[in-house]
Design an enzyme around this catalytic site. Sequence first.
Site, PDB file in Angstrom:
ATOM      1  N   HIS A 260       0.767  -1.297   0.525  1.00 41.90           N
ATOM      2  CA  HIS A 260      -0.114   0.105   0.250  1.00 41.90           C
ATOM      3  C   HIS A 260       1.601   1.177   0.424  1.00 41.90           C
ATOM      4  O   HIS A 260       1.884   1.350   0.224  1.00 41.90           O
ATOM      5  CB  HIS A 260      -1.307   0.298   1.732  1.00 41.90           C
ATOM      6  CG  HIS A 260      -0.290   0.192   2.254  1.00 41.90           C
ATOM      7  ND1 HIS A 260       0.405  -0.952   2.759  1.00 41.90           N
ATOM      8  CD2 HIS A 260       0.225   1.207   3.723  1.00 41.90           C
ATOM      9  CE1 HIS A 260       0.799  -1.299   4.351  1.00 41.90           C
ATOM     10  NE2 HIS A 260       0.705   1.152   4.106  1.00 41.90           N
TER      11      HIS A 260
ATOM     12  N   HIS B   2       6.039   5.987  -0.820  1.00 37.24           N
ATOM     13  CA  HIS B   2       6.459   4.632  -1.692  1.00 37.24           C
ATOM     14  C   HIS B   2       5.572   3.291  -0.493  1.00 37.24           C
ATOM     15  O   HIS B   2       4.377   3.878  -0.549  1.00 37.24           O
ATOM     16  CB  HIS B   2       7.709   4.399  -0.348  1.00 37.24           C
ATOM     17  CG  HIS B   2       7.664   4.335   0.600  1.00 37.24           C
ATOM     18  ND1 HIS B   2       6.827   5.328   1.869  1.00 37.24           N
ATOM     19  CD2 HIS B   2       7.678   3.648   1.632  1.00 37.24           C
ATOM     20  CE1 HIS B   2       6.979   5.098   3.179  1.00 37.24           C
ATOM     21  NE2 HIS B   2       7.107   3.764   3.189  1.00 37.24           N
TER      22      HIS B   2
END
Length: 177
Positions: free
Chosen positions: A37, A120
Amino acid sequence: MYRLFAGIEIPREIGEELQAISKKVTGASWRPIENYHITLRFMGQVDRNTAEDLDHELSLIEAKQMQLTLSGAGWFGSSEPTALWAGVEADEGLTRLAERCDRAAKRVGLSLDRRKFRPHVTLAYCKGTPLQEAAAFSEKHALLKLGPFWADRFHLYSSWSGKGPSRYVSEAEYPLT
Protein backbone atom coordinates in the site's frame (compact mmCIF):
# COMPACT_ATOMS: atom_id res chain seq x y z
CA MET A 1 -6.98 0.28 21.07
CA TYR A 2 -6.50 0.23 17.33
CA ARG A 3 -3.29 0.78 15.35
CA LEU A 4 -4.48 2.68 12.27
CA PHE A 5 -3.23 4.25 9.07
CA ALA A 6 -4.80 5.71 5.92
CA GLY A 7 -3.53 4.29 2.66
CA ILE A 8 -4.08 3.43 -0.99
CA GLU A 9 -4.05 -0.21 -1.97
CA ILE A 10 -1.76 -1.45 -4.73
CA PRO A 11 -3.47 -3.44 -7.51
CA ARG A 12 -2.69 -7.15 -7.44
CA GLU A 13 -0.97 -7.15 -10.85
CA ILE A 14 1.41 -4.38 -9.70
CA GLY A 15 1.94 -6.28 -6.43
CA GLU A 16 2.90 -9.40 -8.36
CA GLU A 17 5.54 -7.42 -10.26
CA LEU A 18 6.86 -6.04 -6.97
CA GLN A 19 7.11 -9.54 -5.56
CA ALA A 20 9.21 -10.56 -8.54
CA ILE A 21 11.98 -8.16 -7.44
CA SER A 22 11.68 -9.03 -3.74
CA LYS A 23 14.52 -11.48 -3.19
CA LYS A 24 18.05 -12.08 -2.01
CA VAL A 25 18.80 -9.31 0.48
CA THR A 26 20.32 -10.38 3.81
CA GLY A 27 18.08 -9.61 6.78
CA ALA A 28 15.10 -8.52 4.64
CA SER A 29 11.69 -9.64 5.85
CA TRP A 30 9.63 -9.34 2.67
CA ARG A 31 6.01 -8.17 2.96
CA PRO A 32 3.23 -10.32 1.53
CA ILE A 33 1.48 -8.96 -1.54
CA GLU A 34 -1.70 -8.16 0.40
CA ASN A 35 0.27 -5.72 2.58
CA TYR A 36 1.41 -3.51 -0.30
CA HIS A 37 0.00 0.00 0.00
CA ILE A 38 0.94 3.67 -0.14
CA THR A 39 0.62 5.16 3.34
CA LEU A 40 -1.11 8.53 3.34
CA ARG A 41 -0.98 9.09 7.11
CA PHE A 42 0.06 6.82 10.00
CA MET A 43 -2.38 7.40 12.87
CA GLY A 44 -0.82 5.18 15.53
CA GLN A 45 -2.69 3.69 18.48
CA VAL A 46 -6.16 5.17 18.97
CA ASP A 47 -9.16 4.26 21.10
CA ARG A 48 -12.56 3.32 19.69
CA ASN A 49 -14.08 6.81 20.00
CA THR A 50 -11.11 8.43 18.25
CA ALA A 51 -11.28 5.76 15.52
CA GLU A 52 -14.97 6.54 14.95
CA ASP A 53 -14.27 10.28 14.85
CA LEU A 54 -11.39 9.69 12.46
CA ASP A 55 -13.60 7.59 10.18
CA HIS A 56 -16.10 10.46 10.06
CA GLU A 57 -13.40 13.06 9.28
CA LEU A 58 -11.87 10.90 6.55
CA SER A 59 -15.30 10.33 5.00
CA LEU A 60 -15.60 14.10 4.47
CA ILE A 61 -12.46 14.29 2.32
CA GLU A 62 -13.13 15.18 -1.28
CA ALA A 63 -10.41 14.34 -3.77
CA LYS A 64 -10.15 13.27 -7.37
CA GLN A 65 -9.14 9.87 -8.69
CA MET A 66 -5.55 9.78 -9.82
CA GLN A 67 -3.20 7.74 -11.93
CA LEU A 68 -0.13 6.66 -10.00
CA THR A 69 3.13 5.14 -11.17
CA LEU A 70 5.70 3.33 -9.06
CA SER A 71 9.19 4.44 -9.92
CA GLY A 72 12.62 3.50 -8.57
CA ALA A 73 13.61 1.82 -5.33
CA GLY A 74 15.51 2.70 -2.18
CA TRP A 75 15.85 2.15 1.53
CA PHE A 76 15.23 3.96 4.79
CA GLY A 77 17.91 4.17 7.47
CA SER A 78 21.12 6.06 6.99
CA SER A 79 23.79 3.81 8.50
CA GLU A 80 21.67 0.69 9.01
CA PRO A 81 18.82 -0.04 6.58
CA THR A 82 15.41 -0.42 8.24
CA ALA A 83 13.23 -0.90 5.15
CA LEU A 84 13.41 -1.41 1.39
CA TRP A 85 10.83 0.35 -0.75
CA ALA A 86 9.55 1.10 -4.25
CA GLY A 87 9.01 4.80 -4.91
CA VAL A 88 5.92 6.58 -6.20
CA GLU A 89 6.26 9.27 -8.86
CA ALA A 90 5.40 12.76 -7.62
CA ASP A 91 1.69 13.53 -7.95
CA GLU A 92 0.03 16.71 -6.69
CA GLY A 93 -3.28 14.93 -6.11
CA LEU A 94 -1.60 12.30 -3.94
CA THR A 95 0.22 14.94 -1.92
CA ARG A 96 -3.01 16.91 -1.38
CA LEU A 97 -4.82 13.73 -0.31
CA ALA A 98 -2.08 12.98 2.23
CA GLU A 99 -2.35 16.56 3.56
CA ARG A 100 -6.12 16.19 3.93
CA CYS A 101 -5.65 12.93 5.84
CA ASP A 102 -3.14 14.71 8.08
CA ARG A 103 -5.62 17.53 8.78
CA ALA A 104 -8.37 14.99 9.53
CA ALA A 105 -6.05 13.31 12.05
CA LYS A 106 -5.29 16.65 13.71
CA ARG A 107 -9.01 17.49 13.97
CA VAL A 108 -9.56 14.37 16.10
CA GLY A 109 -6.65 15.24 18.37
CA LEU A 110 -3.80 13.21 16.91
CA SER A 111 -0.38 14.83 16.97
CA LEU A 112 1.34 16.29 13.96
CA ASP A 113 3.25 13.83 11.80
CA ARG A 114 6.68 15.46 11.71
CA ARG A 115 7.96 13.36 8.84
CA LYS A 116 7.68 14.81 5.35
CA PHE A 117 5.28 12.85 3.14
CA ARG A 118 7.38 10.55 0.99
CA PRO A 119 5.11 8.21 -0.97
CA HIS A 120 6.42 4.68 -1.28
CA VAL A 121 5.46 1.01 -1.03
CA THR A 122 7.33 -0.84 1.71
CA LEU A 123 8.64 -4.09 0.28
CA ALA A 124 10.63 -5.38 3.26
CA TYR A 125 11.64 -4.49 6.79
CA CYS A 126 15.33 -4.99 7.46
CA LYS A 127 17.31 -6.26 10.41
CA GLY A 128 21.04 -6.59 10.05
CA THR A 129 20.97 -5.79 6.35
CA PRO A 130 24.40 -4.60 5.17
CA LEU A 131 24.34 -1.09 3.74
CA GLN A 132 26.03 -2.37 0.57
CA GLU A 133 23.17 -4.81 -0.08
CA ALA A 134 20.50 -2.12 0.37
CA ALA A 135 22.47 0.12 -2.00
CA ALA A 136 22.82 -2.72 -4.53
CA PHE A 137 19.05 -3.39 -4.35
CA SER A 138 18.33 0.30 -4.89
CA GLU A 139 20.78 0.55 -7.78
CA LYS A 140 19.51 -2.62 -9.44
CA HIS A 141 15.92 -1.30 -9.38
CA ALA A 142 16.63 2.41 -9.92
CA LEU A 143 14.82 2.30 -13.28
CA LEU A 144 11.81 0.38 -11.93
CA LYS A 145 8.62 1.70 -13.54
CA LEU A 146 5.27 0.02 -12.78
CA GLY A 147 1.89 1.36 -13.83
CA PRO A 148 0.26 3.68 -14.19
CA PHE A 149 -2.73 2.45 -12.23
CA TRP A 150 -5.88 4.24 -11.11
CA ALA A 151 -6.39 5.07 -7.45
CA ASP A 152 -10.15 5.50 -7.09
CA ARG A 153 -10.38 5.11 -3.29
CA PHE A 154 -8.37 5.10 -0.11
CA HIS A 155 -8.81 3.12 3.10
CA LEU A 156 -8.54 3.37 6.85
CA TYR A 157 -6.55 0.26 7.74
CA SER A 158 -5.98 -1.41 11.07
CA SER A 159 -2.72 -3.26 11.67
CA TRP A 160 -2.68 -6.49 13.67
CA SER A 161 0.51 -8.14 14.90
CA GLY A 162 0.98 -11.83 15.48
CA LYS A 163 3.15 -14.62 14.18
CA GLY A 164 4.65 -13.65 10.85
CA PRO A 165 4.01 -10.32 9.13
CA SER A 166 1.40 -7.87 10.38
CA ARG A 167 -2.08 -8.30 8.97
CA TYR A 168 -3.78 -5.19 7.56
CA VAL A 169 -7.58 -4.94 7.57
CA SER A 170 -9.53 -2.30 5.67
CA GLU A 171 -11.86 -0.87 8.30
CA ALA A 172 -13.39 1.76 5.96
CA GLU A 173 -13.15 2.74 2.33
CA TYR A 174 -13.49 6.27 0.95
CA PRO A 175 -14.18 6.89 -2.75
CA LEU A 176 -12.23 9.38 -4.83
CA THR A 177 -14.39 11.17 -7.40
